[in-house]
Design an enzyme around this catalytic site. Structure first.
Site, PDB file in Angstrom:
ATOM      1  N   GLY A  17       0.958  -1.334  -0.112  1.00 21.74           N
ATOM      2  CA  GLY A  17       0.170  -0.316   0.141  1.00 21.74           C
ATOM      3  C   GLY A  17       0.908   1.234  -0.071  1.00 21.74           C
ATOM      4  N   ASN A  95       0.959  -2.768   5.198  1.00 14.61           N
ATOM      5  CA  ASN A  95       0.200  -1.308   5.242  1.00 14.61           C
ATOM      6  C   ASN A  95      -1.085  -1.477   4.575  1.00 14.61           C
ATOM      7  OD1 ASN A  95      -0.308   1.687   5.829  1.00 14.61           O
ATOM      8  ND2 ASN A  95       0.324   1.391   3.543  1.00 14.61           N
ATOM      9  N   TYR A 173     -14.088  -4.094   8.746  1.00 12.86           N
ATOM     10  CA  TYR A 173     -12.812  -3.180   9.210  1.00 12.86           C
ATOM     11  C   TYR A 173     -12.374  -3.590  10.572  1.00 12.86           C
ATOM     12  CZ  TYR A 173      -9.329   0.469   9.730  1.00 12.86           C
ATOM     13  OH  TYR A 173      -8.383   1.497   9.775  1.00 12.86           O
ATOM     14  N   LYS A 177      -8.945  -5.671  11.321  1.00 14.53           N
ATOM     15  CA  LYS A 177      -7.698  -5.109  12.013  1.00 14.53           C
ATOM     16  C   LYS A 177      -7.571  -5.762  13.366  1.00 14.53           C
ATOM     17  CE  LYS A 177      -6.679  -1.980   9.196  1.00 14.53           C
ATOM     18  NZ  LYS A 177      -5.633  -1.908   8.282  1.00 14.53           N
TER      19      LYS A 177
END
Length: 262
Positions: A17, A95, A173, A177
């Site tokens: 990323g 990332n 998300y 994470k």
């Protein structure tokens, strides 16, 4: 002595990323401290342009590599190319993060394909990169893996700050994470005997021209009274990439302006 502690000269650092909001900042800081940076993302032209800019600006070696990190073959090819050109990989910064067409859909209506797409980048992609790079690091008997998680991997989002705005934060998300934090602690013990350190960074909200109402509500929940600027995560990455953190592994470094202590 102070400079030497953070010196990354001759270190090969791979950033997934790498052309994104935070990825660019990471690449700049790592290059500034002497690292030879591998910029990895989906757009080959952007990767190569950024790598050329880094090499010219900092006098380091930099390579732009196009790779879909959800594809095991492409990840293997990426690592092979880096090792062939630079001989090693010292640091991996996981990332890359994904969004989907229906990223902000309500939980009750969240499409399975969107869940799987985000998970494939945020968690599976990190797994594949850690797996491929970790094999190389094990041969070297050294390395540092840094996973970029989020405060929403350790605490629930406050749904109230999203009311009246066009955004929210979906369950996928938070789940992906949180999974990254679990992957971090697992690998920290798994590869400890190979001198591979594995750590995590959990940023708070980063300002990216969000709606004023959201920024106001978010800032009011943060002791420092604001969102992070995009360059304020780079110091944490530098710390975990360098010898300054030589005795740090399995750690989740929270960089959130105090959000999680209130």
């Amino acid at each position: 002595m102070k400079d030497k502690m953070f010196d990354l000269a001759e270190k090969v650092v791979l950033v997934t990323g790498g052309t994104g909001l935070l990825g660019k900042e990471f690449c700049e800081t790592l290059s500034d401290y002497g690292a030879n940076v591998i910029v990895v993302d989906l757009n080959e032209s952007d990767c190569k342009k950024q790598a050329e800019s880094l090499a010219k600006k900092y006098g380091t070696k930099a390579i732009g590599v196009k790779a879909d990190i959800t594809n095991r073959n492409e990840v293997a090819k990426m690592v092979s190319e880096v090792v062939k050109k630079l001989g090693k990989v010292d640091v991996l910064v996981n990332n890359a993060a994904g969004k989907s067409k229906n990223f902000y859909a309500k939980f009750e209506d969240y499409p399975l394909e969107d869940w799987e797409k985000v998970m494939s980048v945020n968690l599976t992609g990190a797994f594949l990169c850690a797996q491929a790079v970790g094999k190389q690091m094990a041969k070297q008997n050294s390395g540092s893996i840094i996973n970029i998680s989020s405060v929403y991997g350790i605490k629930a989002p406050d749904q109230r700050i999203y009311k009246g705005t066009k955004i929210n934060t979906p369950a996928v998300y938070s789940a992906s994470k949180a999974g990254l934090i679990g992957l971090t602690t697992y690998l920290a013990t798994y590869w400890a005997d190979k001198n591979i350190r594995v750590n995590c960074i959990s940023p708070g909200g980063v300002f990216n021209n969000q709606e004023n109402e959201f920024v106001k509500k978010y800032s009011e929940k943060t002791p420092l009274g604001r969102m992070a600027n995009k360059n304020e995560l780079s110091g944490a990455v530098l710390f975990l990439a360098s010898d300054a953190s030589s005795y740090v592994t399995g750690h989740n470094l929270v960089v959130d302006g105090g959000l999680t202590i209130w």
